[in-house]
Design an enzyme around this catalytic site. Structure first.
Site, short mmCIF file in Angstrom:
data_model
loop_
_atom_site.label_atom_id
_atom_site.label_comp_id
_atom_site.label_asym_id
_atom_site.label_seq_id
_atom_site.Cartn_x
_atom_site.Cartn_y
_atom_site.Cartn_z
N SER A 1 -31.81 -26.14 -21.48
CA SER A 1 -32.86 -26.76 -20.66
C SER A 1 -34.24 -26.51 -21.24
CB SER A 1 -32.82 -26.19 -19.25
OG SER A 1 -31.60 -26.46 -18.64
N GLU B 1 -26.00 -33.36 -8.00
CA GLU B 1 -26.30 -34.79 -8.00
C GLU B 1 -25.92 -35.42 -9.34
OE1 GLU B 1 -28.26 -32.38 -6.80
OE2 GLU B 1 -27.96 -32.89 -4.69
N GLU C 1 -18.30 -25.01 -19.72
CA GLU C 1 -19.16 -24.27 -18.80
C GLU C 1 -18.85 -24.67 -17.36
OE1 GLU C 1 -23.31 -24.43 -19.68
OE2 GLU C 1 -23.91 -23.79 -17.68
N GLN D 1 -27.89 -19.26 -24.12
CA GLN D 1 -27.79 -20.71 -24.30
C GLN D 1 -29.16 -21.37 -24.20
OE1 GLN D 1 -24.62 -23.16 -22.30
NE2 GLN D 1 -26.31 -23.79 -20.99
#
Lengths: 391, 378
Positions: free
Chosen positions: A134, A375, A248, A131
């Site tokens: 990022s 977060e 995911e 994948q």
């Protein structure tokens, strides 16, 4: 006999006949897990046999249509299959992350040609996917990604860098988010598929605190990607990406299924008092309170699956699951380290299976970072579910 | 069975929610408290529960009940929790009705119709010590002639001072911690040598301390078999714990909703305080915890309803998890309300008090975590 009952009995009989005895042993080390792919390594021939038999049946992707290499099972039948595999202790024949993430995404957004090309090979474990999400400058703020894909007529030309690409060094293909419009943050992203052997792709593993290198840096230098490999519409890749991320998050949310109970692990290491209680009352209490949460979370996972099946899952519930599941898994491994004491600290010995527990403990620290940090999940819950005001 | 509500169950919730929100919102409880009420609930409201058939939710249709299960009883209890409604519903429609399943025909005929009509309150008397220890029953029942004589004490018997009948766990054989030798007795409240003291609790509800000083009962008062009452006691406790868990989900959700509402309305530094990430993350965490608790309760209810062997474990998980999650809800609730949360005029404090009582009732999180550890063999 009712249909589900007949299906259960047939499934039980088939599994009993076809699952090799070696594949009914608990998974003990990393090489017991089959990832598949062009360069698949099988520690034991039984692994390959089990994968082939299950893939033949379509049961590596039980709920996909048969025409795409799936089993064509209803959600109820898939649940029965899972429970029967659990009952016999059958290992998962193919632990490919893409089955639960890219698979459903292609079923929803892929063209007919893309589905026929990629899904059957994924289900048979022939292609192992990674994948490309990022980037060094795009972590929690994923939509700020900068890897460019320029339109060159029949193909895109891709340039840029990804990071935290899981298993990129073992992967055959990548699904990748690229920027196709620099003037629009969310509506300038597209979703591409390409072969990792395409010229211009290079990979560099990153050594982690666990000593393992499950993640890589992946570089793209003038990589040519055919236009037909665009999934969904041009500049609408963010929708595809979010759909995949929600799958995911679902799959990251139950990380502790099928693991040995902490109480039993601790008993082995610490011993017991005369009445059978763990000979460490404070640790016992911490484990017991943790187990309450773990068992309650198991009920929540079950509820979530049922809600998804009945299309009654509240929106953004996957974020709640991801947040809770990963935080619990971290706590679980902290307790496991506590329970095993200095045994758990050995890093190389055979006795410790090469420091398997310590390395697994360190690995879990990424759980609440990857796939959107805790977060970020809390932000989603606060804003989207609780509708709290923006800053 | 899927782990989510069916259409019928959703419909029941849609009926019960407005009923309780209109008939018995928090100000109903406040009014009873301010009036110094000594009954502990509104008998009129108990009658209206009966009119809706709710008192018979767990009774068989043959007995005039709705023939439903713990999921449905839990729907009622969640709304009772959300509105902090004082009601003998848990003690009677869940506890006494479950216990009477093992009762004699005479006992059932005497009490089920009256419960159904909202004319009787029946409660269990279990606890003898400040911490819930149902495995230790010391109150003695000695055989005397054609019956028994009871000596000992019970406490934390909610609604015990107004109950029409009590079901008392007593020891007829063995020592204090033996399961064998526990016998259950159904006793009418107005018997000689029974002293009942009503104590006002933190949440302004009333619970009784009972003193049995040679209370004599006939052998017909036994529920089930002599010496073999522990099983029935455990089953009834499972029903009560599940019910108390559902009520705590209501209390926690009520506190959470109030708090979220406050975050969207209170301004400081020229901004809504709900826009501060420090509070958003705490609120989001709390929401997640309450969702886990809610799922754990639904699991316990469903397993109880289908008579699954794993029900007892799930019930303990539910009681412990709801205890922890709803405690967080009320604690965060007061903190996020700031100073106003400390005032009697504001309702959030009532939620904290009720949560504390429900958490203790039938065993707190520590009790159940310890028990689960023992079941798991460590």
């Amino acid at each position: 006999m009712s249909n589900p009952e007949r299906f259960r009995q047939e499934t039980r009989a088939w599994l009993d006949t076809n699952c090799p005895p070696e594949m009914r042993q608990p998974v003990r080390s990393k090489d017991d897990v089959v990832l598949g792919g062009r360069r698949a390594v099988y520690k034991d021939p039984a692994q390959q046999l089990w994968l082939d038999r299950m893939a033949e049946k379509g049961w590596t992707a039980p709920e996909w249509p048969r025409s795409y290499g799936g089993g064509g099972l209803s959600p109820e039948e898939a649940k029965i299959l899972q429970s029967e595999m659990g009952r016999l202790g059958c290992r998962n024949p193919l632990s490919s992350f893409s089955l639960s993430t890219l698979g459903p995404t292609l079923l929803k957004y892929g063209t007919e040609e893309q589905k026929r090309e990629h899904l059957p090979r994924m289900a048979r474990g022939e292609i192992f996917w990674c994948q490309g999400y990022s980037e060094p400058g795009a972590g929690s703020d994923l939509a700020s990604l900068a890897t460019r894909a320029e339109d060159h007529g029949d193909h895109f030309l891709v340039n840029g860098q990804k990071i935290w690409t899981s298993d990129a060094d073992k992967a055959d293909w990548i699904y990748c988010l690229v920027r196709t419009d620099t003037s629009n943050k969310h509506n300038g992203i597209s979703f591409l598929l390409f072969d990792m052997e395409t010229p211009g792709v290079s990979v560099k593993p990153i050594r982690l605190i666990s000593g393992y290198s499950p993640f890589c840096e992946t570089f793209f230098d003038n990589v040519k990607v055919p236009k037909k490999n665009l999934v969904g519409e041009l500049n609408k890749g963010w929708d595809v990406a979010k759909y995949l991320l929600s799958h995911e998050r679902e799959s990251l949310s139950d990380l502790s299924a099928g693991q040995l109970s902490l109480g039993q692990i601790a008993k082995r290491a610490v011993g017991t008092e005369a009445d059978g209680r763990l000979d460490d009352p404070v640790l016992r209490a911490r484990i017991a309170l943790f187990e309450v949460r773990a068992l309650a979370f198991r009920a929540m996972s079950e509820r979530f699956v049922d809600e998804l099946k009945h299309e009654r899952a509240p929106p953004h519930q996957a974020s709640v699951m991801k947040y809770l599941g990963t935080e619990l898994n971290k706590q679980r491994h902290e307790l496991m380290m506590d329970a095993e004491g200095s045994d758990a600290l050995e890093w190389e010995s055979d006795r410790s299976r090469g420091g398997a527990n310590a390395r697994a403990w360190l690995r879990t620290k990424a759980n609440s970072i990857e796939g959107g940090t805790s977060e970020v999940q809390l932000n989603i819950i606060a804003k989207r579910i609780l509708q709290l005001p923006g800053a | 069975m899927p782990l989510c509500h069916t259409e019928d169950q959703t419909m029941l919730a849609d009926t019960v929610r407005p009923f309780l929100a209109e008939q018995a919102p928090v100000r109903h409880m406040r009014a009873l408290r301010d009036a110094g009420d000594r009954t502990g609930f509104s008998p009129d409201l108990w009658k209206r529960f009966a009119e809706l058939g709710l008192n018979g939710v767990l009774m068989d249709e043959a007995d005039g009940g709705l023939g439903l299960g713990h999921v449905e009883a839990g729907i009622v209890l969640e709304e009772i929790g959300r509105n902090l409604t004082p009601s003998p519903f848990l003690a009677t429609a869940v506890g006494a009705v479950t216990m009477l399943r093992g009762g004699s025909t005479a006992q059932r005929q005497a009490w089920l119709p009256r419960i159904l009509a909202g004319e009787a309150v029946g409660v269990l008397a279990i606890d003898e010590t400040p911490r819930h220890r149902p495995g230790r029953i010391a109150l003695r029942a000695q055989r005397v002639g054609n019956g028994f004589r009871l000596m000992g004490e019970k406490r934390f018997v909610t609604h015990g001072h107004v109950a029409d009948f009590l079901i008392v766990a007593a020891r007829t054989a063995g020592s204090c911690e033996d399961e064998m030798g526990v016998t259950l007795f159904l006793i009418e409240s107005h018997v000689a040598n029974l002293t009942v003291e009503a104590e006002r609790l933190t949440d302004s509800s009333l619970a009784a301390r009972l003193k049995f000083d040679g209370v004599e009962v006939l052998k017909e008062a036994v529920v089930g078999e002599v010496d073999r009452g522990f099983d029935g006691l455990t089953k009834t406790l499972s029903a009560l714990r599940t019910g108390a868990s559902a009520e705590m989900v209501g209390v926690g959700s009520g506190a959470l909703d109030m708090t979220i509402g406050y975050l969207k309305q209170r301004k400081q530094f020229g901004r809504l305080i709900g826009s501060f990430q420090a509070l958003q993350h705490r609120a989001a965490h709390l929401y997640a915890e309450m969702e886990v608790a809610r799922a754990a309760v639904l699991k316990a209810q469903e397993l109880l309803d289908c008579g699954d062997a794993g029900a007892e474990q799930s019930v303990m998980v539910a009681k412990a998890m709801t205890g922890m999650a709803s405690a967080l809800a009320v604690q965060e609730g007061i903190q996020m309300h700031g100073g106003i949360g400390m005032t009697d005029e504001y309702d959030i404090g009532f939620y904290m008090k009720r949560q504390r009582v429900l958490s203790e009732l039938f065993g707190d999180a520590d009790y159940h975590a310890d028990h689960l550890a023992r079941l798991a063999g460590y």
